[in-house]
Design a protein around this motif. Structure first.
Motif, PDB file in Angstrom:
ATOM      1  N   VAL A  49      14.378 -14.908 -11.014  1.00  0.00           N
ATOM      2  CA  VAL A  49      15.501 -15.681 -11.552  1.00  0.00           C
ATOM      3  C   VAL A  49      15.189 -16.054 -13.003  1.00  0.00           C
ATOM      4  O   VAL A  49      14.120 -16.584 -13.303  1.00  0.00           O
ATOM      5  N   PRO A  50      16.099 -15.758 -13.959  1.00  0.00           N
ATOM      6  CA  PRO A  50      15.846 -16.050 -15.372  1.00  0.00           C
ATOM      7  C   PRO A  50      15.596 -17.540 -15.615  1.00  0.00           C
ATOM      8  O   PRO A  50      16.215 -18.391 -14.976  1.00  0.00           O
ATOM      9  N   MET A  51      14.731 -17.836 -16.571  1.00  0.00           N
ATOM     10  CA  MET A  51      14.376 -19.228 -16.881  1.00  0.00           C
ATOM     11  C   MET A  51      15.600 -20.024 -17.320  1.00  0.00           C
ATOM     12  O   MET A  51      15.744 -21.195 -16.978  1.00  0.00           O
ATOM     13  N   ALA A  52      16.492 -19.380 -18.076  1.00  0.00           N
ATOM     14  CA  ALA A  52      17.682 -20.091 -18.569  1.00  0.00           C
ATOM     15  C   ALA A  52      18.539 -20.569 -17.410  1.00  0.00           C
ATOM     16  O   ALA A  52      19.063 -21.692 -17.417  1.00  0.00           O
ATOM     17  N   LEU A  53      18.665 -19.719 -16.382  1.00  0.00           N
ATOM     18  CA  LEU A  53      19.457 -20.088 -15.215  1.00  0.00           C
ATOM     19  C   LEU A  53      18.760 -21.180 -14.397  1.00  0.00           C
ATOM     20  O   LEU A  53      19.403 -22.112 -13.905  1.00  0.00           O
ATOM     21  N   LEU A  54      17.439 -21.060 -14.278  1.00  0.00           N
ATOM     22  CA  LEU A  54      16.671 -22.097 -13.575  1.00  0.00           C
ATOM     23  C   LEU A  54      16.802 -23.452 -14.274  1.00  0.00           C
ATOM     24  O   LEU A  54      16.949 -24.500 -13.637  1.00  0.00           O
ATOM     25  N   LYS A  55      16.760 -23.404 -15.589  1.00  0.00           N
ATOM     26  CA  LYS A  55      16.837 -24.647 -16.357  1.00  0.00           C
ATOM     27  C   LYS A  55      18.203 -25.306 -16.184  1.00  0.00           C
ATOM     28  O   LYS A  55      18.320 -26.532 -16.075  1.00  0.00           O
ATOM     29  N   LYS A  56      19.247 -24.444 -16.160  1.00  0.00           N
ATOM     30  CA  LYS A  56      20.598 -24.971 -15.973  1.00  0.00           C
ATOM     31  C   LYS A  56      20.751 -25.592 -14.590  1.00  0.00           C
ATOM     32  O   LYS A  56      21.395 -26.616 -14.418  1.00  0.00           O
ATOM     33  N   GLN A  57      20.112 -24.934 -13.589  1.00  0.00           N
ATOM     34  CA  GLN A  57      20.249 -25.377 -12.204  1.00  0.00           C
ATOM     35  C   GLN A  57      19.400 -26.613 -11.895  1.00  0.00           C
ATOM     36  O   GLN A  57      19.839 -27.539 -11.233  1.00  0.00           O
ATOM     37  N   PHE A  58      18.158 -26.608 -12.395  1.00  0.00           N
ATOM     38  CA  PHE A  58      17.203 -27.661 -11.995  1.00  0.00           C
ATOM     39  C   PHE A  58      16.712 -28.540 -13.141  1.00  0.00           C
ATOM     40  O   PHE A  58      15.971 -29.501 -12.924  1.00  0.00           O
ATOM     41  N   GLY A  59      17.123 -28.215 -14.363  1.00  0.00           N
ATOM     42  CA  GLY A  59      16.561 -28.902 -15.531  1.00  0.00           C
ATOM     43  C   GLY A  59      16.762 -30.397 -15.548  1.00  0.00           C
ATOM     44  O   GLY A  59      15.848 -31.158 -15.873  1.00  0.00           O
ATOM     45  N   GLU A  60      17.962 -30.847 -15.162  1.00  0.00           N
ATOM     46  CA  GLU A  60      18.259 -32.281 -15.237  1.00  0.00           C
ATOM     47  C   GLU A  60      17.365 -33.093 -14.297  1.00  0.00           C
ATOM     48  O   GLU A  60      16.837 -34.144 -14.661  1.00  0.00           O
ATOM     49  N   ARG A  61      17.187 -32.577 -13.062  1.00  0.00           N
ATOM     50  CA  ARG A  61      16.338 -33.291 -12.108  1.00  0.00           C
ATOM     51  C   ARG A  61      14.890 -33.291 -12.555  1.00  0.00           C
ATOM     52  O   ARG A  61      14.204 -34.313 -12.484  1.00  0.00           O
ATOM     53  N   LEU A  62      14.429 -32.139 -13.063  1.00  0.00           N
ATOM     54  CA  LEU A  62      13.042 -32.049 -13.528  1.00  0.00           C
ATOM     55  C   LEU A  62      12.806 -32.886 -14.768  1.00  0.00           C
ATOM     56  O   LEU A  62      11.695 -33.359 -15.004  1.00  0.00           O
ATOM     57  N   LEU A  63      13.858 -33.105 -15.563  1.00  0.00           N
ATOM     58  CA  LEU A  63      13.715 -33.937 -16.760  1.00  0.00           C
ATOM     59  C   LEU A  63      13.373 -35.374 -16.355  1.00  0.00           C
ATOM     60  O   LEU A  63      12.519 -36.019 -16.973  1.00  0.00           O
ATOM     61  N   GLY A  64      14.018 -35.872 -15.292  1.00  0.00           N
ATOM     62  CA  GLY A  64      13.704 -37.221 -14.801  1.00  0.00           C
ATOM     63  C   GLY A  64      12.262 -37.327 -14.349  1.00  0.00           C
ATOM     64  O   GLY A  64      11.579 -38.312 -14.644  1.00  0.00           O
TER      65      GLY A  64
END
Length: 443
Positions: A49-64
């Motif tokens: 899975v491309p990093m850009a798509l992963l970031k869009k999907q999970f980035g907000e939760r991981l940012l917290g």
């Protein structure tokens, strides 16, 4: 990441922690890269899975998560660097109500540091410890009490009226609305008048009865009585008095000794002497401990964390208020403001608490698992039938564990100080010891 000091006044500290947006982004990317090989998503093979798509999907939760971890690490590094130890839970506030992803994170860290506790020359402390020997008079008095508690009963003379403390042997049948009810009858029942073992009002109506009397006893069951069909109901007991017996203390002899598990009277006296002297030693230790704490209080002075003192003063004021108002069980009462006396006592407790904690740490005093288990078992005895639930409660409650551990730790530190101090044993009378204990309670 940047940590900037904004307050350093006495023991009060405040710092501003800044975590840049780039640092947070890098941490999010690290988390995604670590998880990428195990992620499956529709349309992509596992781990592709491309990093850009992963970031869009999970980035907000991981940012917290990244923010929390970064701030926690900054605090941990700060305390390790400075050597500060917070007196209470640090206050952490995020600055900027309109923060959004892509902004730097700014956090304000505020706390009171524990003070440096000075070294104490414990060998310079001189103390007197009272020693009381159990004399024959004290042993005889204890034996007399045992005999009274093991009293028998003997028939009174014919026609004698039952008095408070007498035992009446009775047959009785209880009736509700004229009909006998289950569990309301017995034969040859030995009832000691004044024992409070029967329904309120029952025993009082049997005072003055004689052997051979037949009488009625009218009582009302309490509203909270366990049997619902009897709760709050008035019942009548038909009572036949078969005997009236006067209390008779047991003889102080080998038979009495055997009832208490001793081989003979001399062995029982020896056990009593040991128990009395153990009680005296416990009381003498409390007196010596108070005198030791008084000396330590005089010897040592250092700044105290204001927050700790304030919290302790409020707790003291609250506890004393409840002792003066025992009818108030909960906390639905006006706010209780500590007085100057409460604050003074709080300062002493905080100072001595910090000092003993430091002495214990330097001496590597520890509370063992077996000591904790014993303390939990002792506390659990207060909840008969619920011991297991109490054990589970303690296991899941760190605060309760600390409440049980603290007095054990304190006593071990006090024993450590006793070993290093110059302690002189002085034999005194039981009365002198009792006066010393009463003086402690008056302070």
């Amino acid at each position: 990441m940047q940590v900037t000091e904004t307050l350093n006044e006495g023991l009060k500290r405040s710092y501003e922690i800044t975590v840049t947006a780039d640092e947070l982004d890098e941490k999010v990317n690290e988390k995604l890269a670590e998880a990428q090989p195990e992620i499956e998503m529709k349309g992509f093979r596992k781990g592709k899975v491309p990093m850009a798509l992963l970031k869009k999907q999970f980035g907000e939760r991981l940012l917290g998560e990244a923010v929390q971890e970064s701030v926690d690490k900054a605090m941990s590094d700060h305390f390790e660097e400075t050597g500060d130890r917070p007196a209470m839970q640090p206050e952490v506030k995020m600055k900027g109500e309109d923060w959004k992803a892509g902004d730097d994170v700014q956090v304000e860290l505020t706390y009171e540091a524990l003070p440096e506790v000075p070294e104490v020359d414990l060998s310079s402390i001189s103390l007197e410890r009272m020693v009381v020997k159990a004399d024959d008079a004290a042993v005889d008095e204890a034996l007399k009490n045992l005999a009274e508690n093991t009293q028998d009963f003997e028939d009174r003379e014919e026609g004698a009226e039952a008095q408070d403390g007498d035992q009446v042997v009775i047959d009785f049948t209880g009736k509700l609305d004229g009909e006998p009810f289950e569990g309301g009858a017995a034969e040859d029942y030995p009832l000691t008048l004044g024992s409070g073992s029967f329904i309120p009002g029952f025993e009082e109506q049997l005072k003055g009865v004689k052997a051979g009397d037949e009488t009625e006893v009218r009582v009302t069951f309490p509203e909270d009585y366990g049997a619902a069909h009897l709760a709050g109901k008035e019942v009548v007991f038909d009572v036949t008095v078969k005997a009236v017996k006067a209390p008779k203390p047991a003889e102080i002899d080998d038979e009495l000794a055997k009832k208490y598990g001793a081989e003979d009277l001399d062995a029982l006296k020896g056990q009593i002497r040991e128990r009395l002297e153990a009680e005296y030693n416990g009381a003498a230790r409390q007196v010596a401990k108070r005198r030791l704490l008084d000396k330590l209080d005089e010897m040592v002075d250092f700044p105290l964390p204001p927050g700790l003192v304030e919290a302790e003063a409020k707790q003291i004021a609250h506890q004393l208020w409840h002792e003066e108002n025992p009818e108030v069980q909960g906390h639905d009462h006006p706010e209780i403001e500590p007085t100057e006396e409460h604050v003074k006592l709080a300062e002493r407790r905080v100072k001595l608490g910090l000092l003993l904690a430091e002495l214990g740490q330097r001496a590597e005093v520890e509370v063992t698992d077996s000591e904790m288990t014993q303390a939990v078992m002792q506390q659990a005895r207060q909840y008969p039938g619920q011991e297991r639930q109490f054990f589970e409660f303690v296991q899941q409650n760190p605060q309760m564990q600390q409440q049980l551990r603290a007095p054990i730790f304190e006593d071990k530190v006090v024993d450590y100080v006793f070993e290093l101090a110059e302690v002189t044993e002085t034999e005194v009378s039981k009365d002198e010891l009792e006066k010393a204990v009463e003086a402690l309670e008056d302070e």
